[in-house]
Design an enzyme around this catalytic site. Structure first.
Site, PDB file in Angstrom:
ATOM      1  CE  LYS A 131      -4.413  -1.591   1.554  1.00 24.39           C
ATOM      2  NZ  LYS A 131      -5.580  -1.369   2.382  1.00 24.39           N
ATOM      3  CE  LYS A 152      -6.640  -7.176  -1.143  1.00 20.80           C
ATOM      4  NZ  LYS A 152      -8.010  -6.659  -1.248  1.00 20.80           N
ATOM      5  CE  LYS A 190     -13.813  -2.098   0.938  1.00 20.98           C
ATOM      6  NZ  LYS A 190     -12.828  -2.202   2.009  1.00 20.98           N
TER       7      LYS A 190
END
Ligand code: ATP
Ligand code: MG
Length: 348
Positions: free
Chosen positions: A118, A210, A213
């Site tokens: 991230k 993956k 969102k």
């Protein structure tokens, strides 16, 4: 002392809920209601760990929090029998996270792959909250001394950290824990529940990533609120390879995109991948994709319709969250009081 079996899990109110969240988490949440006391949390404190332009700011956060709550209820979670609330309403999460910050080691957090993914290349510019995310997650779970946590495969490492934190707390404060009558361990070593064919739903555009969102491409995911045409279009455009579908599961190896679509079908139809291939093996993707679209629409559209109905009444959703928060707080306060006594904090 035997710890009561309890399920806890959370979903962030960031961006659009997608099929990965639904199959990897929410479907499991629903099923576990039969066997456990469950606490399902909209983790808004986690949502603000990313950049504000990603989570969207105050109005979007409020809206997303209500939307995740609506998705829980629309999918079949019963907020009367179980507990549904948003994290920031129970101060114990942040309070226990501080104690755990002093238990967890830097070296443990430095190994967390979600932070690395991230934060990306610009690590210096990531928030401290993003780095500390797994510690807060351990506090979320252990504030309720939860024994089982249903999550997707991506959260496995964070659950291991949660166990490490619990273990170290139990060891560091062992004498104090025993002296207060809690036996040898105050916190349970929580078990992750990662099962079934869709524990890691992949992006429709890239079978190695993956479904997320936070993926900038909306075509990478099927959102719970997508309409039938959008779902059909996204599945039609989903990346595949030129080979026909294999007849056996072993033939899905090294074919990430095919494996993903077959896995999604299996999870939605509640059958095994082998059974999906018995029906579609040897056939072209186009036929399979049409069947997958029809199945996805049949499963998701009633949920989308119910979410829409529920979100039209924000005061009802807020009342569910408030009532859930009060019940959650009663449990978490008991834990926090015990933790304060164990650690040596004087309290009123
Ligand atoms: P973000 O990209 O913002 O982290 P997310 O899609 O990972 O969003 P979370 O709120 O972090 O969503 O995760 C909620 C739950 O959904 C977790 O249990 C997580 O493991 C599960 N989950 C998330 N993505 C997937 C996926 N692609 N497949 C299966 N489960 C998933
Ligand atoms: Mg996530």
């Amino acid at each position: 002392m035997a710890v009561k079996e309890r399920v806890f899990s959370g979903v962030q109110p960031t961006g659009n809920l997608h099929l990965g969240n639904y199959l990897g988490a929410i479907v499991k949440f629903v099923a576990l209601q039969e066997r456990f006391d469950c606490i399902y949390c909209v983790v808004d404190l986690h949502a603000i760990t990313g950049p504000i332009d990603v989570w969207g700011g105050p109005d979007v956060l409020r809206q997303s929090t209500r939307e995740v709550t609506a998705a829980f209820i629309a999918s079949g979670i019963d907020p009367k029998k179980h507990i549904v609330f948003n994290q920031s309403q129970v101060a114990a999460h942040a309070e226990l996270a501080w104690v755990f910050n002093c238990v967890a080691r830097l070296g443990w957090l430095n190994r967390m792959t979600q932070f690395k993914e991230k934060a990306g290349k610009d690590r210096e510019n990531a928030s401290i909250g993003l780095y500390d995310y797994p510690v807060l997650m351990a506090a979320d779970i252990l504030a309720y001394r939860a024994t089982h946590v249903p999550v997707g495969e991506d959260q496995k490492q964070h659950l291991e950290l949660c166990r490490d934190i619990a273990q170290k707390f139990n060891n560091d404060f062992g004498e104090s824990i025993r002296a207060r009558g809690w036996g040898d361990a105050f916190f349970p070593l929580t078990e992750p529940l990662i099962q079934g064919p869709a524990t890691r739903v992949m992006s429709l555009r890239d079978g190695t990533k993956k479904m997320s969102k936070s993926d900038p491409s909306d075509n990478s995911r099927i959102n719970l609120t997508d309409d039938a045409d959008t779902i059909a279009q996204k599945i039609r455009r989903a990346k595949t390879d030129p080979e026909p579908l294999p007849n056996e599961e072993a033939g899905l190896e090294h074919r990430a995109e095919a494996d993903n679509l077959v896995g999604i079908y299996a999870a939605l139809a509640e059958i095994s991948k082998a059974e999906v291939l018995r029906e579609f093996g040897g056939g072209q993707f186009s036929t399979f994709k049409t069947a997958l679209s029809d199945l996805s629409v049949a499963k998701l559209s009633p949920i989308a319709a119910e979410m829409k109905r529920l979100t039209q009444d924000p005061s009802y959703i807020d009342s569910v969250l408030a009532e859930g928060a009060a019940r959650a707080e009663a449990i978490a306060t008991e834990t926090m009081n015990a933790v304060k006594d164990i650690v040596g904090f004087i309290r009123r």
